[in-house]
Motif scaffolding. Structure first.
Motif, PDB file in Angstrom:
ATOM      1  N   VAL A  11       0.849  -1.193   0.000  1.00 27.73           N
ATOM      2  CA  VAL A  11       0.000   0.000   0.000  1.00 27.73           C
ATOM      3  C   VAL A  11       0.884   1.242   0.000  1.00 27.73           C
ATOM      4  CG1 VAL A  11      -1.877   1.206   1.157  1.00 27.73           C
ATOM      5  CG2 VAL A  11      -1.698  -1.269   1.342  1.00 27.73           C
ATOM      6  N   TYR A  12       0.551   2.194  -0.888  1.00 27.43           N
ATOM      7  CA  TYR A  12       1.310   3.440  -0.978  1.00 27.43           C
ATOM      8  C   TYR A  12       0.307   4.591  -1.039  1.00 27.43           C
ATOM      9  CZ  TYR A  12       5.671   5.913  -1.933  1.00 27.43           C
ATOM     10  OH  TYR A  12       6.780   6.721  -1.847  1.00 27.43           O
ATOM     11  N   PRO A  13      -0.130   5.083   0.130  1.00 24.53           N
ATOM     12  CA  PRO A  13      -1.235   6.047   0.176  1.00 24.53           C
ATOM     13  C   PRO A  13      -0.808   7.512   0.197  1.00 24.53           C
ATOM     14  CG  PRO A  13      -0.781   5.266   2.378  1.00 24.53           C
ATOM     15  CD  PRO A  13       0.241   4.614   1.480  1.00 24.53           C
ATOM     16  N   SER A  14       0.375   7.833  -0.295  1.00 21.14           N
ATOM     17  CA  SER A  14       0.947   9.172  -0.157  1.00 21.14           C
ATOM     18  C   SER A  14       0.023  10.275  -0.662  1.00 21.14           C
ATOM     19  CB  SER A  14       2.266   9.260  -0.923  1.00 21.14           C
ATOM     20  OG  SER A  14       3.258   8.505  -0.302  1.00 21.14           O
ATOM     21  N   LEU A  15       0.085  11.399   0.044  1.00 17.46           N
ATOM     22  CA  LEU A  15      -0.637  12.586  -0.391  1.00 17.46           C
ATOM     23  C   LEU A  15       0.036  13.245  -1.592  1.00 17.46           C
ATOM     24  CD1 LEU A  15      -1.203  14.041   3.171  1.00 17.46           C
ATOM     25  CD2 LEU A  15      -2.997  13.150   1.664  1.00 17.46           C
ATOM     26  N   TYR A  16       1.376  13.109  -1.661  1.00 12.55           N
ATOM     27  CA  TYR A  16       2.110  13.776  -2.742  1.00 12.55           C
ATOM     28  C   TYR A  16       3.413  13.032  -2.989  1.00 12.55           C
ATOM     29  CZ  TYR A  16       4.633  17.324  -5.393  1.00 12.55           C
ATOM     30  OH  TYR A  16       5.340  17.984  -6.370  1.00 12.55           O
ATOM     31  N   GLU A  17       3.693  12.725  -4.248  1.00 12.59           N
ATOM     32  CA  GLU A  17       4.960  12.121  -4.662  1.00 12.59           C
ATOM     33  C   GLU A  17       5.362  12.714  -6.016  1.00 12.59           C
ATOM     34  OE1 GLU A  17       6.948   9.964  -3.097  1.00 12.59           O
ATOM     35  OE2 GLU A  17       5.609   9.719  -1.381  1.00 12.59           O
ATOM     36  N   GLY A  18       6.676  12.805  -6.224  1.00 12.19           N
ATOM     37  CA  GLY A  18       7.153  13.210  -7.539  1.00 12.19           C
ATOM     38  C   GLY A  18       7.243  12.041  -8.492  1.00 12.19           C
ATOM     39  N   PHE A  19       7.454  10.849  -7.955  1.00 12.12           N
ATOM     40  CA  PHE A  19       7.463   9.625  -8.759  1.00 12.12           C
ATOM     41  C   PHE A  19       6.772   8.508  -7.997  1.00 12.12           C
ATOM     42  CE2 PHE A  19       9.269   5.774 -10.700  1.00 12.12           C
ATOM     43  CZ  PHE A  19       8.967   6.033 -12.031  1.00 12.12           C
TER      44      PHE A  19
END
Length: 385
Positions: free
Chosen positions: A283-291
């Motif tokens: 699971v990768y629930p990030s609010l913001y990522e560049g990649f």
């Protein structure tokens, strides 16, 4: 081509930026014959540095972060200016054609073309997700330097659009080049995964999250979603504790999840590949990522993936991940429930993920990066002629 790259990311843990520099420059040097000088706090060296010792780095960093924030910012600014003096000396001694800046701060004025990799614009658009001392250091240099850079490389079309829109750079000066999973990430045999679990005292069935535990990784949402999942599957959090990591911890007791959440701390790539390979779902629930490298790493290891429908993640995951609203724990819980209860659906996502991850490669990234370097150097040379 001869160039200098900022190798300061190797002074920290091998996470996203360090992996970018290592994998890119392994491909540039081994396959494309680029001559590289690696810039560090002791000057230039001809070989790629080793990443920091995780335990020693963690202890030193936690002590350093205990200092007053203005003092941390002053120390970091002083180190940065010292590094730039070493950079200028290195430029005089080896006369490279390009300087490649890979750290957070744009490069200073130099008598050669400068290419700056921007991994994301969180320090511009999501300032609340960073500690104050990082913001102070960034603000000291960024605004007056960014327009002097000859070319910007970024790691997704999402961030490229942000840079053009929010920084006002001309589109021709910004190139998006995708990252890729390291060759170390591939499905591991069950016996190897089982040995890892026994060594780390982890349960057989687990949901996996990978990343530094910091605000933008959105761990409180993941904890709230876990509380809504009917199956008693454990959650394993793999990654350094980071800063601002208390919000999710404070939810464990009231939600009665203390016995279902395991933390591993920082792990090396071999262990990480085992963790991905054994996970029921990553699971990768990030609010913001560049990649969002963990998305592709998990896919390359055969783990089905749930990711946030946010920032660059839909671009990276394509249709090979189950995308969810990063503000809605019920949406994430439904996705977790759906995959945990359906082995066939997990297999479908795992197969789609392996195919998706195979479309990304560091060799392609290196070739496209070298083309940018050559184009920028030729343009600078033409202006001088």
């Amino acid at each position: 081509m001869k160039l200098i790259v900022n190798a300061i990311p190797f002074a920290g843990l091998e996470t996203g930026i360090t992996r970018y520099v290592r994998c890119l420059y392994q491909a540039l040097g081994a396959e494309l014959g680029v001559q590289v000088g690696y810039l560090g706090y002791h000057g230039l060296q001809p070989t790629m540095p080793q990443a920091a010792d995780p335990d020693l780095w963690s202890r030193q960093t936690k002590r350093f972060w205990g200092l007053p924030q203005p003092l941390i910012a002053a120390i970091n600014a002083t180190q940065r200016l010292r590094l730039e003096r070493l950079l200028r000396a290195g430029c005089r001694s080896v006369q490279p054609r390009i300087y490649h800046e890979t750290d957070l701060i744009p490069p200073p004025r130099l008598p050669l073309p400068r290419v700056y990799t921007i991994h994301d614009l969180s320090l511009v658009n999501h300032r609340h997700l960073h500690p104050k001392e990082r913001l102070w250091l960034f603000d000291l240099f960024f605004e007056r330097r960014i327009r002097q850079v000859d070319h910007v490389i970024t790691v997704s079309e999402f961030v490229r659009r942000e840079i053009i829109r929010d920084l006002g750079l001309e589109p021709r000066r910004v190139t998006a080049i995708h990252e890729a999973p390291s060759a170390r990430f591939f499905p591991r045999p069950a016996a190897e995964v089982g040995a890892m679990r026994r060594r780390m005292e982890l349960p057989e069935d687990y949901i996996l999250f990978v990343g530094t535990q910091e605000p933008r990784k959105n761990l409180p949402l993941l904890i709230r979603a876990l509380a809504l999942v009917k199956q008693p599957t454990a959650l394993v959090l793999a990654g350094w504790s980071g800063w601002g990591d208390q919000a999710w911890r404070q939810l464990l007791e009231p939600l009665r999840l203390e016995q279902r959440v395991y933390t591993t701390g920082y792990v090396d790539e071999e262990t990480l590949a085992d963790l991905y390979s054994g996970a029921r779902v990553t699971v990768y629930p990030s609010l913001y990522e560049g990649f969002g490298l963990p998305v592709l790493e998990a896919m390359a290891c055969g783990s089905p993936v749930i990711a946030a429908r946010a920032a660059s993640l839909p671009e990276v995951a394509g249709d090979a991940a189950w995308l969810v609203d990063p503000q809605d724990p019920r949406d994430l819980a439904e996705a977790l429930q759906g995959l945990l209860a359906d082995p066939e659906r997990r297999r479908d996502f795992a197969e789609a993920g392996k195919k998706r991850a195979a479309r990304f490669s560091w060799q392609r990234c290196a070739r496209e990066t070298l083309r940018v370097f050559e184009r920028v150097a030729a343009r600078k040379q033409a202006r001088r002629s």
